[in-house]
Design an enzyme around this catalytic site. Structure first.
Site, PDB file in Angstrom:
ATOM      1  N   HIS A  53       0.870  -1.185   0.000  1.00 53.54           N
ATOM      2  CA  HIS A  53       0.000   0.000   0.000  1.00 53.54           C
ATOM      3  C   HIS A  53       0.903   1.230   0.000  1.00 53.54           C
ATOM      4  O   HIS A  53       1.770   1.373   0.876  1.00 53.54           O
ATOM      5  CB  HIS A  53      -0.912  -0.009   1.239  1.00 53.54           C
ATOM      6  CG  HIS A  53      -1.901  -1.134   1.206  1.00 53.54           C
ATOM      7  ND1 HIS A  53      -2.115  -1.984   2.263  1.00 53.54           N
ATOM      8  CD2 HIS A  53      -2.748  -1.533   0.206  1.00 53.54           C
ATOM      9  CE1 HIS A  53      -3.059  -2.870   1.918  1.00 53.54           C
ATOM     10  NE2 HIS A  53      -3.442  -2.616   0.686  1.00 53.54           N
ATOM     11  N   GLU A  56       1.720   3.688   3.077  1.00 55.40           N
ATOM     12  CA  GLU A  56       2.200   3.097   4.343  1.00 55.40           C
ATOM     13  C   GLU A  56       3.726   3.138   4.318  1.00 55.40           C
ATOM     14  O   GLU A  56       4.397   2.166   3.967  1.00 55.40           O
ATOM     15  CB  GLU A  56       1.639   1.685   4.475  1.00 55.40           C
ATOM     16  CG  GLU A  56       0.107   1.706   4.475  1.00 55.40           C
ATOM     17  CD  GLU A  56      -0.539   0.326   4.527  1.00 55.40           C
ATOM     18  OE1 GLU A  56       0.195  -0.691   4.587  1.00 55.40           O
ATOM     19  OE2 GLU A  56      -1.776   0.272   4.492  1.00 55.40           O
ATOM     20  N   HIS A 147       3.286  -3.384   6.845  1.00 54.65           N
ATOM     21  CA  HIS A 147       2.232  -2.394   6.556  1.00 54.65           C
ATOM     22  C   HIS A 147       2.125  -1.420   7.719  1.00 54.65           C
ATOM     23  O   HIS A 147       2.769  -1.592   8.761  1.00 54.65           O
ATOM     24  CB  HIS A 147       0.878  -3.096   6.400  1.00 54.65           C
ATOM     25  CG  HIS A 147       0.744  -3.913   5.158  1.00 54.65           C
ATOM     26  ND1 HIS A 147      -0.173  -3.638   4.182  1.00 54.65           N
ATOM     27  CD2 HIS A 147       1.422  -5.021   4.734  1.00 54.65           C
ATOM     28  CE1 HIS A 147      -0.080  -4.523   3.207  1.00 54.65           C
ATOM     29  NE2 HIS A 147       0.879  -5.376   3.516  1.00 54.65           N
ATOM     30  N   GLU A 210       1.953  -4.959  11.151  1.00 54.16           N
ATOM     31  CA  GLU A 210       1.313  -3.635  11.129  1.00 54.16           C
ATOM     32  C   GLU A 210       2.089  -2.740  12.091  1.00 54.16           C
ATOM     33  O   GLU A 210       2.122  -3.000  13.297  1.00 54.16           O
ATOM     34  CB  GLU A 210      -0.153  -3.738  11.566  1.00 54.16           C
ATOM     35  CG  GLU A 210      -1.024  -4.571  10.637  1.00 54.16           C
ATOM     36  CD  GLU A 210      -1.416  -3.851   9.349  1.00 54.16           C
ATOM     37  OE1 GLU A 210      -1.179  -2.627   9.237  1.00 54.16           O
ATOM     38  OE2 GLU A 210      -1.951  -4.527   8.451  1.00 54.16           O
TER      39      GLU A 210
HETATM   40  O1  LIG Z   1      -5.899  -0.112   8.538  1.00 53.44           O
HETATM   41  C1  LIG Z   1      -6.465  -0.703   7.624  1.00 53.44           C
HETATM   42  O2  LIG Z   1      -7.703  -0.616   7.446  1.00 53.44           O
HETATM   43  C2  LIG Z   1      -5.678  -1.572   6.670  1.00 53.44           C
HETATM   44  C3  LIG Z   1      -4.216  -1.783   6.983  1.00 53.44           C
HETATM   45  C4  LIG Z   1      -3.694  -2.865   6.059  1.00 53.44           C
HETATM   46  O3  LIG Z   1      -3.340  -2.574   4.951  1.00 53.44           O
HETATM   47  N1  LIG Z   1      -3.795  -4.102   6.517  1.00 53.44           N
HETATM   48  C5  LIG Z   1      -3.627  -5.245   5.659  1.00 53.44           C
HETATM   49  C6  LIG Z   1      -3.840  -6.509   6.448  1.00 53.44           C
HETATM   50  C7  LIG Z   1      -3.566  -7.727   5.612  1.00 53.44           C
HETATM   51  C8  LIG Z   1      -3.922  -9.037   6.298  1.00 53.44           C
HETATM   52  O4  LIG Z   1      -5.098  -9.258   6.582  1.00 53.44           O
HETATM   53  O5  LIG Z   1      -2.979  -9.835   6.485  1.00 53.44           O
HETATM   54  C9  LIG Z   1      -4.643  -5.151   4.528  1.00 53.44           C
HETATM   55  O6  LIG Z   1      -5.778  -4.708   4.786  1.00 53.44           O
HETATM   56  O7  LIG Z   1      -4.315  -5.508   3.417  1.00 53.44           O
HETATM   57 ZN   LIG Z   2      -1.419  -2.057   4.186  1.00 54.38          ZN
END
Ligand SMILES: O=C(O)CCC(=O)N[C@@H](CCC(=O)O)C(=O)O
Ligand SMILES: [Zn+2]
EC number: 3.5.1.96
Length: 321
Positions: A53, A56, A147, A210
């Protein structure tokens, strides 16, 4: 010397596409894709990615620092490493994505999205992993995809782990704790994330890390993630990382909230933080006739986002394990 981040952001092919120093040799595979390996044969393989992303940026800055030290010969290396800056076009524009969310496209799902810079890049990254992780059935393979969250979190550093048929190696989970992660979230169903792809297709031990809240380049307080940077540095150079005693809390996904129509309404304020608890019976979201309600005694929200594209995840609900 190669400046991996600057070259990637500039969108230019470097003058030299390969090189070496006292510890390692490296090769630029493509825009934002670099491999590094020690001169001696090693069995351990690591994919280290950030910038899937484009807004980020803290993990991108951390990754760039580590790559700079490795390329400068300042660090030993004990792993074969594939370094990936996931979405260079989105990084240039400081946007989560240009057209569609790439972290919903892996495992071939990109074929079901309208063609875009992200579908092409997801295909390219899958191909890079196919080449690099071909021998993972016989060797140790890890994938750490870094991320940052859109919202603030009660646990500012946490990991999200793909659903996996075999149990997770406790040494891997323990390393994640030593890397400063305060919570680990275990998915219960497959998905289109980069870590699901590496786990499902190559049996890698994979985790989405994260690290704090998304900020533009230059506005990150990297001191919050120094524990993670040090753990990565120690991992790469084969040293034991110093480890605090606190074990991360563990959560599993209890339900997914999906936006399926224009009528979708999320009953949470814009200030609701990740890991906020909701009691049983709370109405979380509505989408036409579908009502998302807390079913367990208490469930914790993760990644609430009413603005996702139709058909995509608008939030996860968790229970503690
Ligand atoms: O804060 C958010 O809403 C999204 C942050 C983010 O990009 N998180 C990843 C998590 C991926 C996973 O579930 O392993 C995503 O949403 O892609
Ligand atoms: Zn992300």
């Amino acid at each position: 010397m190669l400046d991996f981040l600057a070259q990637t952001l500039a969108g230019k092919v470097p003058t030299h596409s390969a090189g070496k120093n006292a510890h390692l040799h490296w090769q630029w595979w493509d825009e934002g894709i670099l491999t590094l390996a020690p001169h001696q044969a090693v069995e351990k393989t690591l994919v280290l990615s950030a910038g899937i992303h484009g807004n980020e940026t803290a993990p991108v800055e951390i990754l760039a620092q580590l790559v700079d030290s490795l390329l400068a010969g300042e660090m030993a290396l004990q792993w074969r490493v594939l370094v990936i800056l996931g979405n260079p076009a989105a990084l240039r524009s400081n946007q989560r994505y240009q057209h569609s969310d790439m972290n919903r496209m892996f495992g071939g799902r990109w074929q079901q999205f309208p063609e875009s810079i992200e579908t092409q890049r997801a295909c390219r990254l899958e191909h890079a992993l196919d080449l690099f992780l071909a021998e993972c059935e016989e060797t140790t393979c890890w994938h750490l995809d870094m991320h940052t969250a859109i919202r603030s979190s009660y646990h500012p550093r946490f990991g999200v782990l793909p659903a996996r048929a075999q149990p997770y190696d406790e040494a891997f989970l323990s390393w994640l704790g030593c890397a400063g992660l305060q919570a680990l979230v275990f998915h219960q169903a497959p998905g289109g994330t980069f870590t699901h792809f590496s786990s499902e297709h190559f049996n890698a031990l994979s985790c989405t890390l994260e690290l704090g809240k998304a900020q533009p380049f230059g506005e990150n307080d990297l001191s919050q993630f120094e524990v993670t940077r040090q753990a990565l540095q120690a991992l790469l150079s084969g040293e034991t990382s110093p480890c605090a005693d606190s074990e991360p809390l563990r959560y599993k996904v209890s339900q997914q909230i999906t936006r399926n129509s224009d009528d979708f309404v999320l009953h949470m304020s814009a200030q609701t933080q990740n890991f906020t608890a909701f009691p049983k019976g709370t109405l979380l979201a509505e989408d036409g006739d579908t009502r998302y309600v807390v079913k367990e005694d208490s469930e914790f929200v993760l990644f609430p986002n009413p603005n996702v594209a139709i058909g995509l995840r608008a939030g996860l609900m968790l229970t503690e394990i």
